[in-house]
Enzyme design. Structure first.
Site, mmCIF file in Angstrom:
data_model
loop_
_atom_site.group_PDB
_atom_site.id
_atom_site.type_symbol
_atom_site.label_atom_id
_atom_site.label_comp_id
_atom_site.label_asym_id
_atom_site.label_seq_id
_atom_site.Cartn_x
_atom_site.Cartn_y
_atom_site.Cartn_z
ATOM 1 N N GLU A 141 43.845 1.667 81.201
ATOM 2 C CA GLU A 141 43.668 1.767 82.642
ATOM 3 C C GLU A 141 43.985 0.450 83.329
ATOM 4 O O GLU A 141 43.651 -0.625 82.813
ATOM 5 C CB GLU A 141 42.228 2.176 82.968
ATOM 6 C CG GLU A 141 41.902 3.485 82.307
ATOM 7 C CD GLU A 141 40.669 4.145 82.858
ATOM 8 O OE1 GLU A 141 39.886 3.492 83.563
ATOM 9 O OE2 GLU A 141 40.511 5.339 82.583
ATOM 10 N N CYS B 53 43.841 -5.287 88.390
ATOM 11 C CA CYS B 53 42.902 -5.518 87.289
ATOM 12 C C CYS B 53 43.554 -5.014 86.001
ATOM 13 O O CYS B 53 43.882 -3.840 85.883
ATOM 14 C CB CYS B 53 41.583 -4.796 87.581
ATOM 15 S SG CYS B 53 40.344 -5.037 86.297
ATOM 16 N N CYS C 174 36.979 -1.482 73.337
ATOM 17 C CA CYS C 174 36.416 -2.823 73.263
ATOM 18 C C CYS C 174 35.410 -2.879 72.132
ATOM 19 O O CYS C 174 34.709 -1.912 71.855
ATOM 20 C CB CYS C 174 35.720 -3.178 74.581
ATOM 21 S SG CYS C 174 35.219 -4.920 74.676
ATOM 22 N N CYS D 31 28.718 -4.507 75.083
ATOM 23 C CA CYS D 31 27.762 -4.810 76.152
ATOM 24 C C CYS D 31 27.081 -3.499 76.562
ATOM 25 O O CYS D 31 27.750 -2.476 76.758
ATOM 26 C CB CYS D 31 28.481 -5.447 77.340
ATOM 27 S SG CYS D 31 29.339 -6.958 76.891
ATOM 28 N N CYS E 255 28.146 -1.368 79.830
ATOM 29 C CA CYS E 255 29.565 -1.170 80.132
ATOM 30 C C CYS E 255 30.097 0.103 79.491
ATOM 31 O O CYS E 255 29.874 0.363 78.306
ATOM 32 C CB CYS E 255 30.370 -2.368 79.622
ATOM 33 S SG CYS E 255 32.141 -2.219 79.936
ATOM 34 N N CYS F 247 34.106 -2.211 88.141
ATOM 35 C CA CYS F 247 33.755 -3.015 86.958
ATOM 36 C C CYS F 247 32.892 -2.204 85.998
ATOM 37 O O CYS F 247 31.898 -1.612 86.403
ATOM 38 C CB CYS F 247 32.917 -4.233 87.348
ATOM 39 S SG CYS F 247 33.733 -5.380 88.407
HETATM 40 N N1 SAH Z 1 35.376 -8.335 78.373
HETATM 41 C C1 SAH Z 1 35.574 -9.227 79.481
HETATM 42 C C2 SAH Z 1 36.468 -8.633 80.528
HETATM 43 C C3 SAH Z 1 35.901 -7.428 81.268
HETATM 44 S S1 SAH Z 1 35.410 -7.971 82.822
HETATM 45 C C4 SAH Z 1 34.216 -9.657 80.035
HETATM 46 O O1 SAH Z 1 33.212 -9.132 79.588
HETATM 47 O O2 SAH Z 1 34.156 -10.555 80.881
HETATM 48 C C5 SAH Z 1 34.367 -6.751 83.331
HETATM 49 C C6 SAH Z 1 33.228 -7.311 84.167
HETATM 50 O O3 SAH Z 1 32.470 -6.202 84.612
HETATM 51 C C7 SAH Z 1 32.312 -8.208 83.357
HETATM 52 O O4 SAH Z 1 31.895 -9.306 84.115
HETATM 53 C C8 SAH Z 1 31.125 -7.290 83.077
HETATM 54 O O5 SAH Z 1 29.942 -8.027 82.938
HETATM 55 C C9 SAH Z 1 31.123 -6.403 84.286
HETATM 56 N N2 SAH Z 1 30.562 -5.074 84.015
HETATM 57 C C10 SAH Z 1 30.550 -4.397 82.858
HETATM 58 N N3 SAH Z 1 29.939 -3.214 83.008
HETATM 59 C C11 SAH Z 1 29.543 -3.136 84.295
HETATM 60 C C12 SAH Z 1 28.884 -2.139 85.061
HETATM 61 N N4 SAH Z 1 28.489 -0.984 84.527
HETATM 62 N N5 SAH Z 1 28.663 -2.388 86.369
HETATM 63 C C13 SAH Z 1 29.080 -3.551 86.925
HETATM 64 N N6 SAH Z 1 29.727 -4.509 86.256
HETATM 65 C C14 SAH Z 1 29.949 -4.310 84.954
#
Ligand code: SAH
Length: 378
Positions: A96, A131, A138, A142, A145, A361
Site C-alpha cells: 500500500e 507515504c 512487518c 507493535c 499496529c 498511520c
Molecule cells: N515501522 C516504522 C515505520 C512505520 S511508521 C515505524 O514504526 O516507525 C508508522 C507510524 O504509525 C509509527 O510512528 C507508528 O507508531 C504509528 N502507528 C502504528 N499504528 C498506529 C495506529 N493504530 N494508530 C496511530 N498510529 C499508529
C-alpha cells in the site's frame, strides 16, 4: 523467460545501467540517458527512449529488459482527499502507498473507491506527501499496529520501493522537483530491517526522480544500529523515531523491539545522530486511551527530550479490527500536548488522514472491505 517486471531496469543505479549498455558495446553516456529516461521522465517502455539508438533499444528488448512502474490494482479515495493505492508486483504480492494532497481542493472525494484516472485541469493542491512502504507485512509486532497482524511476508526490492512512488506520481501526473512532493517512509514495514534496499531507493529517488532529500523522512521503530548507519550516509532523509512510551516497562509491552534496544540505547543513538543545520529529529507518540496518555507519561517524554533538538508528533490511535486499544478523547490529547509544550518541547498533533478508507498511520493492511462503522470514526 522471466516475467517482464522481474527483469525491470527500475531499481538499477547509474553505474549498473552504464555497465549494461557498455556490455552491449555502447558508449557509457548512454547509461546516463537511460537513467534519465527511467527515473526523471518515467517512460513506460524501452521503445519510448528516443535518445537511445534503435539498435540499443532492440538489444535491451531482446535481453528481456523492461521499464515502467508496477500496476495499481485498486484505489480508495477518502473524503479528505487522501488516496490509498494497492500496488501489485510480479509475484502477485501487493503493498500500500498513500497519496496525501494538501491545500485547497484537497478535501475533494466522495469516500468511494475510484478506478478512474485522476483528471486535474489545474492542480488542486499546493504540495502532496506520499507515504511509502518498505516491506510486505512487518516483523516488528507493535501491539497497536494493523500491519503487524499480517506478519512479515518479504522485503521490497529497491526497484519496488521506487516503483510504487513512480506509479503514484504517474497516476497523479506529477513531476518533481517542479511539483512539490514530500516522501515519508512510514508505510507498511520497518525500513531499517530492509536497510540496503531502502537506502538505494532513497538515492534513486533523489538523483533520479528528483525529490530532494530534505523533503523525505524515514520512520523507525528503533533499530538502533541502523540509526548510526543512517547518520553516516551522504544522502539521507530526515529521521523520525516511533517512541510511543517513555518508560521501558510500558514500551516493552507495546513494542517488543524495546527488549532488544531499550529507551536508553534509543535516546543515546538520537543524541549521537549528526543533525544538519536547522534539522530536527521527530519522535512519534501514538496515544492509547488509559495506557500511555497520562500526565506522568507526558512528563517522562519531556524528560527524555531534554537536550535533544527534537519535536514530538502526537497521533491519537487510529482504530482497526483486532486492535484492542481505544482512541483517547481530543481533550486528553490536548492535555498531553500541553504538558510537553510547557516543558519546552515542541509538540504537534498529527491530523489523521484517510481514516475512513483505512489509509491512516497503523492502518495499512491491504484492506479491501472497509467496515461500515469505521466511516463514523473521526
Ligand atoms: N515501522 C516504522 C515505520 C512505520 S511508521 C515505524 O514504526 O516507525 C508508522 C507510524 O504509525 C509509527 O510512528 C507508528 O507508531 C504509528 N502507528 C502504528 N499504528 C498506529 C495506529 N493504530 N494508530 C496511530 N498510529 C499508529
Amino acid at each position: 523467460m522471466k516475467p517482464p517486471w522481474q527483469n525491470s531496469l527500475l531499481g538499477f543505479d547509474l553505474q549498473e545501467l552504464t555497465a549494461i549498455v557498455e556490455e552491449m558495446g555502447e558508449p557509457s553516456f548512454r547509461g546516463q540517458q537511460l537513467f534519465e529516461a527511467i527515473y526523471r521522465q518515467r517512460i513506460e517502455s524501452v521503445e519510448e527512449v528516443s535518445t537511445l539508438s534503435r539498435e540499443l533499444r532492440r538489444g535491451l528488448d531482446r535481453q528481456g529488459y523492461s521499464v515502467g512502474s508496477p500496476d495499481i490494482q485498486r484505489k480508495f479515495t477518502s473524503s479528505d482527499g487522501t488516496i490509498r493505492y494497492l500496488i501489485s508486483f510480479a509475484d502477485g504480492q501487493t503493498v500500500e502507498t498513500v497519496w496525501m494532497p494538501e491545500g485547497d481542493g484537497g478535501e475533494a472525494g466522495d469516500g468511494t473507491e475510484s478506478d478512474l484516472p485522476t483528471e486535474f485541469s489545474t492542480r488542486p493542491w499546493h504540495r502532496a506527501t506520499i507515504c511509502v512502504s518498505s516491506q510486505i507485512g512487518c516483523a516488528v509486532d507493535c501491539q497497536f499496529c494493523l500491519t503487524a497482524l499480517l506478519g512479515m511476508k518479504r522485503n521490497l526490492s529497491a526497484g519496488e520501493i521506487v516503483g510504487q512512488v513512480c506509479a503514484v506520481l504517474n497516476d497523479q501526473r506529477v513531476f518533481p522537483p517542479e511539483d512539490r512532493t514530500n516522501l515519508v517512509f512510514m508505510g507498511m514495514g520497518e525500513p531499517f530491517l530492509n536497510y540496503d534496499n531502502f537506502i538505494k531507493a532513497v538515492r534513486l529517488l533523489v538523483k533520479g526522480v528528483g525529490i530532494p532529500e530534505s523533503r523525505m523522512t524515514v520512520s523507525t521503530a528503533g533499530i538502533v544500529p541502523r540509526i548510526y548507519d543512517l547518520g553516516a550516509e551522504h544522502i539521507r532523509p530526515k529521521l523520525a523515531i516511533s517512541l510511543n512510551a517513555a518508560n521501558d516497562e510500558l514500551r516493552d509491552l507495546l513494542m517488543p523491539i524495546n527488549r532488544k534496544w531499550n529507551i536508553a540505547k534509543l535516546i543515546t543513538a538520537a543524541r549521537d545522530f549528526p543533525l544538519r543545520s536547522r534539522e530536527k529529529l521527530t519522535f512519534e507518540y501514538v496515544l492509547l486511551d488509559g495506557v500511555n496518555d497520562a500526565p506522568e507519561h507526558a512528563s517522562q517524554t519531556a524528560e527524555l527530550m531534554r537536550g535533544l533538538r527534537a519535536k514530538v508528533n502526537l497521533i491519537a490511535l487510529n482504530p482497526g479490527p483486532g486492535i484492542d486499544f481505544r482512541t483517547p478523547s481530543d481533550a486528553q490529547v490536548l492535555r498531553f500536548q500541553e504538558i510537553l509544550t510547557r516543558a519546552g518541547v515542541p509538540a504537534f498533533v498529527r491530523r489523521p488522514r484517510g481514516r475512513d478508507i483505512f489509509a491512516a498511520c497503523g492502518q495499512l493492511k491491504q484492506t479491501i472491505e472497509i467496515p461500515e462503522n469505521l466511516s463514523s470514526v473521526h
